[in-house]
Design a protein around this motif. Structure first.
Motif, PDB file in Angstrom:
ATOM      1  N   GLY A 331       0.798  -1.220   0.000  1.00  0.00           N
ATOM      2  CA  GLY A 331       0.000   0.000   0.000  1.00  0.00           C
ATOM      3  C   GLY A 331       0.828   1.267   0.000  1.00  0.00           C
ATOM      4  N   HIS A 332       0.140   2.365   0.176  1.00  0.00           N
ATOM      5  CA  HIS A 332       0.756   3.696   0.197  1.00  0.00           C
ATOM      6  C   HIS A 332       1.782   3.742   1.333  1.00  0.00           C
ATOM      7  N   PRO A 333       2.961   4.300   1.075  1.00  0.00           N
ATOM      8  CA  PRO A 333       4.002   4.258   2.102  1.00  0.00           C
ATOM      9  C   PRO A 333       3.650   5.055   3.368  1.00  0.00           C
ATOM     10  N   LEU A 334       2.749   6.034   3.248  1.00  0.00           N
ATOM     11  CA  LEU A 334       2.405   6.837   4.439  1.00  0.00           C
ATOM     12  C   LEU A 334       1.318   6.162   5.280  1.00  0.00           C
ATOM     13  N   ASP A 335       0.768   5.071   4.802  1.00  0.00           N
ATOM     14  CA  ASP A 335      -0.233   4.350   5.581  1.00  0.00           C
ATOM     15  C   ASP A 335       0.485   3.488   6.627  1.00  0.00           C
ATOM     16  N   PRO A 336       0.219   3.723   7.911  1.00  0.00           N
ATOM     17  CA  PRO A 336       0.934   2.950   8.943  1.00  0.00           C
ATOM     18  C   PRO A 336       0.680   1.452   8.840  1.00  0.00           C
ATOM     19  N   ALA A 337      -0.399   1.059   8.161  1.00  0.00           N
ATOM     20  CA  ALA A 337      -0.691  -0.376   8.026  1.00  0.00           C
ATOM     21  C   ALA A 337       0.126  -1.034   6.906  1.00  0.00           C
ATOM     22  N   THR A 338       0.703  -0.222   6.034  1.00  0.00           N
ATOM     23  CA  THR A 338       1.428  -0.779   4.880  1.00  0.00           C
ATOM     24  C   THR A 338       2.683  -1.530   5.306  1.00  0.00           C
ATOM     25  N   GLU A 339       2.836  -2.720   4.713  1.00  0.00           N
ATOM     26  CA  GLU A 339       4.051  -3.505   4.969  1.00  0.00           C
ATOM     27  C   GLU A 339       5.016  -3.436   3.790  1.00  0.00           C
ATOM     28  N   VAL A 340       4.477  -3.298   2.581  1.00  0.00           N
ATOM     29  CA  VAL A 340       5.324  -3.186   1.386  1.00  0.00           C
ATOM     30  C   VAL A 340       4.834  -1.992   0.569  1.00  0.00           C
ATOM     31  N   GLY A 341       5.726  -1.056   0.323  1.00  0.00           N
ATOM     32  CA  GLY A 341       5.357   0.157  -0.414  1.00  0.00           C
ATOM     33  C   GLY A 341       5.832   0.085  -1.857  1.00  0.00           C
ATOM     34  N   PRO A 342       5.727   1.189  -2.607  1.00  0.00           N
ATOM     35  CA  PRO A 342       6.164   1.199  -4.004  1.00  0.00           C
ATOM     36  C   PRO A 342       7.695   1.263  -4.107  1.00  0.00           C
ATOM     37  N   LEU A 343       8.234   0.703  -5.175  1.00  0.00           N
ATOM     38  CA  LEU A 343       9.692   0.706  -5.358  1.00  0.00           C
ATOM     39  C   LEU A 343      10.156   2.101  -5.780  1.00  0.00           C
ATOM     40  N   VAL A 344      11.360   2.430  -5.385  1.00  0.00           N
ATOM     41  CA  VAL A 344      11.820   3.825  -5.376  1.00  0.00           C
ATOM     42  C   VAL A 344      11.635   4.575  -6.699  1.00  0.00           C
ATOM     43  N   HIS A 345      11.811   3.902  -7.830  1.00  0.00           N
ATOM     44  CA  HIS A 345      11.857   4.615  -9.114  1.00  0.00           C
ATOM     45  C   HIS A 345      11.363   3.670 -10.201  1.00  0.00           C
ATOM     46  N   ASP A 346      10.802   4.249 -11.225  1.00  0.00           N
ATOM     47  CA  ASP A 346      10.272   3.469 -12.337  1.00  0.00           C
ATOM     48  C   ASP A 346      11.340   2.557 -12.955  1.00  0.00           C
ATOM     49  N   ARG A 347      12.577   3.044 -13.001  1.00  0.00           N
ATOM     50  CA  ARG A 347      13.657   2.234 -13.596  1.00  0.00           C
ATOM     51  C   ARG A 347      13.933   0.988 -12.737  1.00  0.00           C
ATOM     52  N   HIS A 348      13.940   1.196 -11.429  1.00  0.00           N
ATOM     53  CA  HIS A 348      14.174   0.068 -10.528  1.00  0.00           C
ATOM     54  C   HIS A 348      12.978  -0.893 -10.557  1.00  0.00           C
ATOM     55  N   PHE A 349      11.794  -0.322 -10.607  1.00  0.00           N
ATOM     56  CA  PHE A 349      10.557  -1.112 -10.684  1.00  0.00           C
ATOM     57  C   PHE A 349      10.606  -2.040 -11.906  1.00  0.00           C
ATOM     58  N   LYS A 350      11.020  -1.487 -13.057  1.00  0.00           N
ATOM     59  CA  LYS A 350      11.090  -2.307 -14.276  1.00  0.00           C
ATOM     60  C   LYS A 350      12.125  -3.418 -14.123  1.00  0.00           C
ATOM     61  N   LYS A 351      13.232  -3.074 -13.467  1.00  0.00           N
ATOM     62  CA  LYS A 351      14.272  -4.094 -13.258  1.00  0.00           C
ATOM     63  C   LYS A 351      13.717  -5.236 -12.410  1.00  0.00           C
ATOM     64  N   VAL A 352      13.051  -4.896 -11.314  1.00  0.00           N
ATOM     65  CA  VAL A 352      12.508  -5.939 -10.431  1.00  0.00           C
ATOM     66  C   VAL A 352      11.477  -6.777 -11.205  1.00  0.00           C
ATOM     67  N   CYS A 353      10.589  -6.111 -11.948  1.00  0.00           N
ATOM     68  CA  CYS A 353       9.543  -6.842 -12.689  1.00  0.00           C
ATOM     69  C   CYS A 353      10.156  -7.762 -13.744  1.00  0.00           C
ATOM     70  N   SER A 354      11.315  -7.385 -14.294  1.00  0.00           N
ATOM     71  CA  SER A 354      11.910  -8.220 -15.348  1.00  0.00           C
ATOM     72  C   SER A 354      12.250  -9.611 -14.809  1.00  0.00           C
ATOM     73  N   PHE A 355      12.466  -9.722 -13.504  1.00  0.00           N
ATOM     74  CA  PHE A 355      12.818 -11.030 -12.940  1.00  0.00           C
ATOM     75  C   PHE A 355      11.623 -11.987 -12.884  1.00  0.00           C
ATOM     76  N   PHE A 356      10.410 -11.477 -13.060  1.00  0.00           N
ATOM     77  CA  PHE A 356       9.260 -12.379 -13.052  1.00  0.00           C
ATOM     78  C   PHE A 356       9.324 -13.306 -14.282  1.00  0.00           C
ATOM     79  N   ASP A 357       9.667 -12.734 -15.443  1.00  0.00           N
ATOM     80  CA  ASP A 357       9.832 -13.562 -16.638  1.00  0.00           C
ATOM     81  C   ASP A 357      11.099 -14.398 -16.556  1.00  0.00           C
ATOM     82  N   ILE A 358      12.153 -13.776 -16.043  1.00  0.00           N
ATOM     83  CA  ILE A 358      13.432 -14.494 -15.951  1.00  0.00           C
ATOM     84  C   ILE A 358      13.252 -15.772 -15.125  1.00  0.00           C
ATOM     85  N   ALA A 359      12.469 -15.681 -14.055  1.00  0.00           N
ATOM     86  CA  ALA A 359      12.281 -16.837 -13.166  1.00  0.00           C
ATOM     87  C   ALA A 359      11.698 -18.015 -13.944  1.00  0.00           C
ATOM     88  N   THR A 360      10.652 -17.753 -14.713  1.00  0.00           N
ATOM     89  CA  THR A 360      10.008 -18.871 -15.421  1.00  0.00           C
ATOM     90  C   THR A 360      10.877 -19.335 -16.599  1.00  0.00           C
TER      91      THR A 360
END
Ligand code: NAD
Length: 507
Positions: A331-360
């Motif tokens: 969820g939103h990083p300012l929500d105290p209930a959030t355990e996992v927030g958004p990744l810092v930058h779109d470039r890093h986000f794309k890098k992390v997402c690329s591993f979903f295909d790499i895994a399979t």
């Protein structure tokens, strides 16, 4: 929206007014400084990738101005009695505590790290200052090394102005970890924070200034790694570079600093194993496994991103783990209930997402997650992900993904666990879960990593050494280890007047 979440958003909005649609300057010689390049870059929030404001893009002239001011301030700062430096650094810690909530809110919104963790990280920043403040009066102390007819003793003196280059994951806390011991040792500092998380570095400079640090003792130049960062590593006034970041950047810095013979301290990447044996306390192990990869968005150098599970408990442990991962609150990083927030930058986000295909592609299976998870179509959110059926030679086991993504591998026995744990370029941290005390020690000794935790998640004790082996780093932080880096040791040898001085030219 809970009341606390709403309040956090309102307060963050107020605090961000000073940055919105404005250019964040540098802080040089006790003043904010718009810079000499005239260039800026946008700073976005990972919540929805909207622009918060822009940032002065430091060039070599800005670095030169900051290094000259650090050089000019060095004489007074290094000569200041340790107990006065101690008092000033405690005032910095007081200032951090007073603004801890502001720091946490801004850091969360800017970096995407959940506020539940950033509140603690801001307070940890103050604790780092207090710890090293208390060591300032004795930082110079050395050893007494008597010989037969001479007495040797050592003293330490600060190495000079130093450069501190930091990354964007927990940026405030990490920067205090470097800056506090450098200042306590008597060094002056030029800090180049990460371009993706610039705001709290400015806040630290301001807090230090308000606490009474003399002008030029702590300077901050914003900017990109390849311009501002590079110029800092090449500047002749800078005697050492404390760097936290990626392994490849460490190699660049070593090359860049070669001509001026920079002393370097590197805290680099990791792909840390957590090894769970069938005799472990599996409930505690499960808590730690989940915490050490899914907290801080998995953007954590000591995250246990490779889970090694003993075959005999593999099914049971993986099933419970999968359930916990599915339950994580993204969820939103300012929500105290959030355990996992958004990744810092779109470039890093794309890098992390690329591993979903790499895994399979590599033959692993996605047990949980494996997709981007934008909220209202926006933001760098990903589903907390668990890969199972992996082998250690797969890319998901060898490469640092740096997101909320865990790769699970099975092993048969101790020997195989050690072989898998060590079959990697990195060597930052390792975690072992077993109730066999002998095995705990054997594993700890056999694993090639700078830090091992037995039956524990990452637990930081400030006097203890922190750092990595292999491609994970050079040098150690913490306690006196930090002073070894920021100070020169000088040996002084005094004769008792009894030894025979060699006599030449007497015929
Ligand atoms: P990064 O290496 O891309 O950037 C880190 C800093 O280096 C930034 O301030 C950047 O501007 C600067 N930089 C980039 N190129 C440079 C150059 N040529 N010369 C000088 N400075 C340069 O790292 P990142 O992506 O910001 O951070 C994530 C990495 O940091 C991960 O690999 C993570 O494991 C590592 N990290 C390690 C530790 C540790 O203690 N070992 C702690 C936190 C993060």
């Amino acid at each position: 929206m809970s009341n606390d979440f709403e309040k956090n958003c309102q307060d963050a909005d107020q605090l961000l007014k000073r940055f919105r649609n404005k250019t964040l300057p540098h802080f040089i010689n006790g003043k904010s400084d718009v810079g000499r390049s005239g260039q800026t870059f946008d700073n976005l929030t990972p919540v929805d990738n909207s622009i918060i404001g822009d940032i002065a893009s430091g060039n070599s002239d800005d670095i030169d101005a900051a290094c000259s001011s650090a050089q000019a301030a060095f004489g007074e700062w290094k000569s200041m009695p340790g107990k006065e430096r101690k008092a000033l650094l405690h005032k910095v810690a007081d200032g951090i505590v007073a603004r801890a909530r502001d720091i946490a809110l801004i850091e969360s919104y800017d970096s995407g790290q959940p506020v539940r963790f950033m509140s603690k990280a801001a307070i940890r920043g103050a604790a780092n200052f207090r710890f090293f403040a208390d060591m300032a009066p004795t930082a110079r102390d050395g050893q007494s090394l008597p010989a037969d007819e001479h007495i040797n003793y050592t003293v330490r003196q600060p190495i000079g102005p130093v450069g501190v280059i930091t990354p964007w994951n927990t940026p405030f806390m990490l920067s205090t970890w470097k800056i506090a011991p450098a200042l306590a040792a008597g060094c002056t500092v030029v800090h180049k924070p990460a371009e993706w998380s610039p705001y709290t570095a400015m806040m630290l400079s301001e807090i230090a200034h308000e606490a009474g640090l003399p002008d030029g003792v702590l300077n901050c130049v914003q900017g990109l790694g390849e311009s501002a960062g590079k110029a800092l590593t090449e500047h002749p006034a800078i005697k050492a570079i404390a760097f936290v970041g990626e392994t490849t950047t460490g190699s660049h810095i070593m090359r860049q600093g070669a001509d001026t013979l920079k002393r370097v301290h590197f805290e680099l990447g990791g792909k840390n194993p957590v090894i769970v044996f069938d005799d472990a306390d599996l409930e505690r192990a499960l808590d730690a496994v989940v915490f050490m990869i899914y907290s801080l968005n998995g953007e954590r150098c000591t995250s246990s991103s490779r889970l090694l599970i003993q075959e005999s408990i593999h099914e049971e442990f993986t099933a419970k783990l999968a359930e916990r991962v599915r339950n994580l609150k993204v969820g939103h990083p300012l929500d105290p209930a959030t355990e996992v927030g958004p990744l810092v930058h779109d470039r890093h986000f794309k890098k992390v997402c690329s591993f979903f295909d790499i895994a399979t592609e590599d033959g692993a299976r996605i047990a949980v997650g494996g997709k981007a998870a934008p909220i209202d179509g926006k933001g760098n959110y990903v589903e907390p992900t668990l890969f199972v059926g992996a082998r250690n030679d797969m890319r998901i086991a060898q490469q640092e993904i740096f997101g909320p993504v865990l790769t699970a591998i099975t092993f048969r026995d101790e020997q195989e666990a050690i072989a898998i744990a060590n079959d990697i370029d990195y060597g930052l941290a390792g975690y072992v879960w077993t109730n066999d005390i002998g095995r705990g020690h054997r594993m700890a000794h056999a694993m090639d990593a700078g830090m091992i935790w037995v039956n524990s998640e990452n637990n930081r004790h400030l006097p203890a050494p922190f750092g990595g082996m292999k491609s994970s780093g050079i040098g150690r932080d913490g306690g006196d280890y930090s002073f070894e880096f920021y100070m020169e040791t000088k040996n002084i040898c005094v004769a008792m007047g009894t030894h025979r001085v060699p006599q030449l030219g007497k015929g």
